[in-house]
Structure formats: C-alpha cells, structure tokens
Scaffold this motif. Structure first.
Motif, PDB file in Angstrom:
ATOM      1  N   GLY A  21     -31.842   7.039  -1.531  1.00  0.00           N
ATOM      2  CA  GLY A  21     -31.180   7.687  -3.024  1.00  0.00           C
ATOM      3  C   GLY A  21     -29.900   8.078  -2.416  1.00  0.00           C
ATOM      4  N   TYR A  22     -29.173   7.762  -0.768  1.00  0.00           N
ATOM      5  CA  TYR A  22     -27.388   7.497  -1.038  1.00  0.00           C
ATOM      6  C   TYR A  22     -27.191   6.447   0.557  1.00  0.00           C
ATOM      7  N   ALA A  23     -27.785   5.558   0.350  1.00  0.00           N
ATOM      8  CA  ALA A  23     -27.236   4.583   0.633  1.00  0.00           C
ATOM      9  C   ALA A  23     -26.256   3.558   0.137  1.00  0.00           C
ATOM     10  N   GLY A  24     -25.623   4.081  -0.851  1.00  0.00           N
ATOM     11  CA  GLY A  24     -24.654   3.843  -1.548  1.00  0.00           C
ATOM     12  C   GLY A  24     -23.300   3.853  -0.880  1.00  0.00           C
ATOM     13  N   TYR A  25     -23.568   5.109   0.053  1.00  0.00           N
ATOM     14  CA  TYR A  25     -22.610   5.363   0.690  1.00  0.00           C
ATOM     15  C   TYR A  25     -22.160   5.047   2.276  1.00  0.00           C
ATOM     16  N   HIS A  26     -21.173   5.260   2.628  1.00  0.00           N
ATOM     17  CA  HIS A  26     -20.275   4.539   4.277  1.00  0.00           C
ATOM     18  C   HIS A  26     -20.926   4.938   5.475  1.00  0.00           C
ATOM     19  N   ASN A  27     -21.137   4.772   5.879  1.00  0.00           N
ATOM     20  CA  ASN A  27     -20.880   5.189   7.325  1.00  0.00           C
ATOM     21  C   ASN A  27     -20.211   4.803   8.295  1.00  0.00           C
ATOM     22  N   PHE A  28     -19.926   4.914   9.741  1.00  0.00           N
ATOM     23  CA  PHE A  28     -18.949   4.566  10.400  1.00  0.00           C
ATOM     24  C   PHE A  28     -18.941   3.542  10.217  1.00  0.00           C
ATOM     25  N   ARG A  29     -19.758   2.662  10.837  1.00  0.00           N
ATOM     26  CA  ARG A  29     -19.841   1.211  10.898  1.00  0.00           C
ATOM     27  C   ARG A  29     -19.644   0.803   9.607  1.00  0.00           C
ATOM     28  N   GLU A  30     -19.704   1.218   8.541  1.00  0.00           N
ATOM     29  CA  GLU A  30     -19.777   0.606   6.973  1.00  0.00           C
ATOM     30  C   GLU A  30     -18.419   0.645   6.498  1.00  0.00           C
ATOM     31  N   THR A  31     -17.472   1.522   6.970  1.00  0.00           N
ATOM     32  CA  THR A  31     -16.285   2.551   6.475  1.00  0.00           C
ATOM     33  C   THR A  31     -14.935   0.801   7.439  1.00  0.00           C
ATOM     34  N   VAL A  32     -15.657   1.315   9.010  1.00  0.00           N
ATOM     35  CA  VAL A  32     -14.565  -0.100   9.140  1.00  0.00           C
ATOM     36  C   VAL A  32     -14.633  -1.739   8.481  1.00  0.00           C
ATOM     37  N   ALA A  33     -15.707  -1.805   8.152  1.00  0.00           N
ATOM     38  CA  ALA A  33     -16.766  -2.888   7.883  1.00  0.00           C
ATOM     39  C   ALA A  33     -15.464  -2.847   6.839  1.00  0.00           C
ATOM     40  N   GLU A  34     -15.285  -2.368   5.560  1.00  0.00           N
ATOM     41  CA  GLU A  34     -14.509  -1.808   5.243  1.00  0.00           C
ATOM     42  C   GLU A  34     -13.052  -2.202   4.762  1.00  0.00           C
ATOM     43  N   LEU A  35     -12.458  -1.540   6.048  1.00  0.00           N
ATOM     44  CA  LEU A  35     -11.356  -1.557   6.070  1.00  0.00           C
ATOM     45  C   LEU A  35     -10.699  -2.868   6.395  1.00  0.00           C
ATOM     46  N   ASN A  36     -12.008  -3.079   7.244  1.00  0.00           N
ATOM     47  CA  ASN A  36     -11.567  -5.211   7.362  1.00  0.00           C
ATOM     48  C   ASN A  36     -11.121  -5.835   6.622  1.00  0.00           C
ATOM     49  N   GLN A  37     -11.836  -5.760   5.107  1.00  0.00           N
ATOM     50  CA  GLN A  37     -12.076  -6.487   4.792  1.00  0.00           C
ATOM     51  C   GLN A  37     -10.825  -6.331   3.701  1.00  0.00           C
TER      52      GLN A  37
ATOM     53  N   LEU B 188      -0.077  -6.396   2.082  1.00  0.00           N
ATOM     54  CA  LEU B 188       0.057  -5.038   1.768  1.00  0.00           C
ATOM     55  C   LEU B 188      -0.441  -4.294   2.494  1.00  0.00           C
ATOM     56  N   VAL B 189      -0.772  -4.338   3.194  1.00  0.00           N
ATOM     57  CA  VAL B 189      -2.072  -3.468   4.440  1.00  0.00           C
ATOM     58  C   VAL B 189      -2.256  -4.018   5.404  1.00  0.00           C
ATOM     59  N   LYS B 190      -1.689  -2.440   6.832  1.00  0.00           N
ATOM     60  CA  LYS B 190      -1.245  -2.658   8.373  1.00  0.00           C
ATOM     61  C   LYS B 190      -3.095  -1.736   8.428  1.00  0.00           C
ATOM     62  N   LEU B 191      -3.684  -2.133   9.004  1.00  0.00           N
ATOM     63  CA  LEU B 191      -4.504  -1.388   9.854  1.00  0.00           C
ATOM     64  C   LEU B 191      -4.505  -1.223  11.591  1.00  0.00           C
ATOM     65  N   SER B 192      -4.483   0.415  11.819  1.00  0.00           N
ATOM     66  CA  SER B 192      -4.676   1.216  13.059  1.00  0.00           C
ATOM     67  C   SER B 192      -5.257   1.943  13.224  1.00  0.00           C
TER      68      SER B 192
ATOM     69  N   LEU C  49     -10.552   6.335  15.520  1.00  0.00           N
ATOM     70  CA  LEU C  49     -10.139   6.937  14.125  1.00  0.00           C
ATOM     71  C   LEU C  49      -9.181   6.246  13.756  1.00  0.00           C
ATOM     72  N   TRP C  50      -9.105   5.284  13.110  1.00  0.00           N
ATOM     73  CA  TRP C  50      -8.444   4.183  11.977  1.00  0.00           C
ATOM     74  C   TRP C  50      -7.735   4.996  10.684  1.00  0.00           C
ATOM     75  N   MET C  51      -7.043   4.056  10.911  1.00  0.00           N
ATOM     76  CA  MET C  51      -5.944   4.634   9.340  1.00  0.00           C
ATOM     77  C   MET C  51      -5.557   2.918   8.942  1.00  0.00           C
ATOM     78  N   LEU C  52      -4.962   3.277   7.484  1.00  0.00           N
ATOM     79  CA  LEU C  52      -4.733   1.999   7.074  1.00  0.00           C
ATOM     80  C   LEU C  52      -3.271   2.255   6.137  1.00  0.00           C
ATOM     81  N   LYS C  53      -2.421   1.697   6.538  1.00  0.00           N
ATOM     82  CA  LYS C  53      -1.129   1.521   5.803  1.00  0.00           C
ATOM     83  C   LYS C  53      -1.273   0.323   4.295  1.00  0.00           C
ATOM     84  N   ILE C  54      -0.330   1.355   3.407  1.00  0.00           N
ATOM     85  CA  ILE C  54      -0.639   0.455   1.976  1.00  0.00           C
ATOM     86  C   ILE C  54       0.672   0.101   2.353  1.00  0.00           C
ATOM     87  N   SER C  55       1.632  -0.832   2.448  1.00  0.00           N
ATOM     88  CA  SER C  55       3.211  -0.765   1.605  1.00  0.00           C
ATOM     89  C   SER C  55       3.372  -2.536   1.226  1.00  0.00           C
ATOM     90  N   ASP C  56       4.239  -2.461  -0.184  1.00  0.00           N
ATOM     91  CA  ASP C  56       4.287  -3.846  -0.109  1.00  0.00           C
ATOM     92  C   ASP C  56       5.572  -4.500   1.270  1.00  0.00           C
TER      93      ASP C  56
END
Length: 432
Positions: free
Chosen positions: A119-135, A143-147, A158-165
């Motif tokens: 009932g909670y599998a729609g939440y993102h664990n760590f691996r899934e969060t990283v996969a979303e960022l990479n996607q 538009l983005v840069k991941l570091s 500790l992943w951070m995504l920059k969003i910019s033109d």
C-alpha cells in the motif's frame, strides 16, 4: 517504478481495508500484560510555552493540530510528560500500530532489503530516487545537472539536481534551494522534491511561467538529505517511525545539528537517546555538514547566491519561518521589516494550499534548525513546509494513493515562492 512493483501495488490495494488502524483501539496482545515500550499520547497545550514544556521532556513530538500535540513517549519519559500537568490521552502502543500497517512481500534485489510495506510501494526508496534523477538527466540534459555533494554516514551519495536553462554554467541569477527528507520517516517529502523536479523540467517547453522562472533562476534540489534513515525506516518490511540519521548509537537529529544557536535554548536534547539529540557538536552529522559546505560555497565575491530555501517536512500542514530559538518576533539579525516580509510571503503561500502560517517558535522552541542557520548565517529566506496530514492519522505514513494530490497541493505555493525568490522584500513593497 518497475512494472513488477506496479503489479504488487495493484494486487495489494484491494486487500487494504483502512488507511491506518484507529489510534484509540490498539490494545495489548491477548495474554500479555507488558507495558508498551513506546506509547502514543495526545496532549492539549494551548501556548508555545506549554508546547515547549512538552518538547523538553524528550518525547518525540510527531505533529500538532491547533492546541493538540501528538507525541511518542518511551516508558522512561512518561513520568516527565505527566509532570507537565497538561491534559493528555493515552492512544496506545506505537509499535503495534506500525505493525498493523502491513509488511511488504517484495524484496529489492539491488539493495537486499525489504521495500515499502504493501500500500506504500509508490514511494521512492533510495535506489528508486537515484533512478528518477538519472532518468531526468536523460530526458532533460539541456536543463539539469546531477551531482553528489558528499556522502552520508553509511556512505550513500547525497544527490543534488540543478535545474537551469544553462545548467553547466554558473550564471549571475538568484538561486533557490529545496531540501527534502531531513527526517527519515517523512517519505512524502521525497515525493515533493521529485514533483518539483518534474514540474520544472517536463513543463519547460510548454508552460511560459515555468520557462520564465527557469530562465531567470538557478534551482537546486536535494530530494533525500537522510538516505540512511530512509532505508532503515523500511528495512524490516514494516515502518519503524525512525526520525534521525544512523550515526552510532542512536542517531542524530539533523534538524537540531545546524550551527546557529546550536544547543542554546532548550530546543534540542544533549541525550543521545532523545529523538531531538543535537549531536556532540554542530555539524557532527555528515549530512548537515555537506549541505553546509555546499551553501557556504555559493558565496561568490562576498555575496550569497542562494536567496531562498524551503525545507520540506511532514506533518501538520504548516508553513514556518525563523526564528525558532526565541519566542520574540524580532531578534539580532532579524528586524521588523524582515519579519514582516517572512510573514507576508508565508501567509500568501499558505493561502494557496490551506496550511497554517506562523513563526517557527509559535509552535515550540527549537535550536540548531536549518531555517535559523540559513537566515542567521547567510540571510537566506528559509521556510519549513510541514506537509499533509494535519493530524496523527495517517501521520507520517499516508498511502501512496495520496502522493499525487498532496504534492500537487503545493504547486501554487512553489510557483509563488520562486516568483519572489529574486527579492523577497518585494512582497511588502521594499527593495533588496
């Protein structure tokens, strides 16, 4: 989320009868007379001073709904809680209630642990969060840069995504920082950061407002500040209600570990067993230290490039702003005009999502918090959003069917926040 996990969600939702076991119906198992190790209480505390009195007993303050505080008290803390003299109601055994949320039958083969319960599998664990960022990088490389800004205590990035033109260029534009999931059990906040990322990348080409904001701002998003705590909270296949990071032996509360007014005012604990343990020194938690280093590094030519910040939490449906360490509306480093700008933007954002706006200390005194550090050290206009729900049911664990509505609920507030992020005092007719 993988097709396998989507199938799991579909299969189990029909078997889920309630959102959470009613809190006042939990009793001891038949044939047992033992006292619960952790008990849930509702306390009536009408003033910030009374709420601070409760917090200083060392109990885990889960959330507030007007004068009602919901707290978890360990057996050793209950005498101090009762000694406050405030009206309180016993709501039952916490661990029995967590167990009632259900166990997962899905094991993530890449991390070797249980995933979110049924009932909670729609939440993102760590691996899934990283996969979303990479996607997102794959879909929007323009538009983005991941570091990674560094490592957690257990060596997760500790992943951070920059969003910019122009994400690869350090432009002379106002910068905005969003941080999510300082507290491990607050999983809805990860989904909030991921929604912000999708809103301001997927809609760039078609939404003129989004395009204008991205073209004139640099946005930094850290979706999971406390990945170790997240993985620990779900590792057994049922929720543990874990708040802190995973430093030995009982963890440090990241949001009491920041180095402005650290440990000054009774708004944190020096006891390692407390849920608000501030650590042995400011920034002793690697997770807070790495964000500190990043923010300090955004000072260019003596000017802080990050102008605004939101730290996302659950729950109570609140918008909070500095200071938390003092009841006073103004204090050194926060004058009447600045306090007015904080409050005006806070109230305007709250008008869009139905949250309650207030200065942080109107809730209760905290010290060593991220908002106070961001403002007190760098004059970054820093807010905390306490997301859905308003009360203890479903508390930290709303079903995944609520993710979309409760993150979308903040779309207008985020847009308004970004609009004024070049100069927050504009909202009260003043210049920067």
């Amino acid at each position: 989320m993988s097709p396998k996990r989507r199938g799991l969600v579909a299969a189990v939702l029909g078997a889920c009868l309630t959102l959470v076991l009613p809190l006042n119906t939990v009793t001891a198992q038949p044939g047992t007379t033992s006292t619960p190790e952790r008990t849930l209480f509702e306390i009536i505390a009408n003033t910030p001073q009374d709420r601070t009195k409760v917090a200083r007993t060392g109990v885990d303050v889960l959330g507030t709904d007007g004068p009602r505080l919901t707290v978890i008290a360990e057996a050793r803390q209950q005498w101090a809680l009762r000694a406050t003299g405030l009206p309180m109601t016993d709501l039952g055994d916490v661990d029995a209630q967590l167990a009632a949320l259900g166990k997962s039958d899905f094991t993530d083969p890449q991390v070797g642990t249980q995933d979110f319960p049924s009932g909670y599998a729609g939440y993102h664990n760590f691996r899934e969060t990283v996969a979303e960022l990479n996607q997102t990088v794959t879909d929007h490389s323009d538009l983005v840069k991941l570091s990674s800004i560094g490592k957690s205590y257990e060596n997760r990035d500790l992943w951070m995504l920059k969003i910019s033109d122009n994400p690869g260029v350090d432009e002379n534009e106002p910068e905005v920082l969003f941080t999510c999931n300082q507290h491990a059990r607050e999983h809805l906040t990860v989904e909030m950061c991921l929604r912000i990322i999708k809103q301001y990348t997927d809609n760039y080409a078609t939404n003129p407002t989004v395009k204008n904001l991205i073209d004139s701002r640099e946005i930094w998003v850290i979706p999971m500040v406390n990945p170790d705590g997240v993985e620990y909270d779900i590792a057994s296949g049922q929720f543990r209600s874990w708040r802190k990071n995973r430093q030995p032996s009982n963890g440090t509360d990241p949001n009491r570990n920041w180095g402005f007014q650290w440990g000054c005012c009774g708004g944190s604990s020096g006891s390692a067993t407390s849920e608000t343990y501030r650590g042995p020194s400011a920034f002793s938690a690697p997770e807070t230290a790495r964000i500190r280093d990043f923010v300090n590094g955004r000072v260019v030519g003596g000017t802080q490039q990050i102008k605004t910040h939101i730290d996302w939490h659950t729950y109570s449906e609140l918008i909070l702003w500095p200071y938390g360490y003092t009841y006073a509306d103004t204090a050194p480093g926060l004058d009447a005009n600045q306090a007015n700008a904080f409050a005006t933007l806070g109230r305007r954002m709250a008008a869009t999502n139905g949250y309650t706006p207030q200065q942080s200390s109107d809730l209760y005194i905290t010290d060593g918090s991220v908002n106070d550090w961001m403002w007190g050290v760098h004059k970054i206009w820093s807010y905390t959003f306490e997301m859905y729900p308003k009360g203890a049911s479903p508390g930290f664990y709303p079903r995944d069917t609520l993710i979309a509505a409760q993150t979308a609920r903040n779309d207008s507030a985020v847009e308004l926040f970004l609009t004024y992020s070049d100069c927050v005092p504009r909202i009260i007719g003043r210049t920067c």
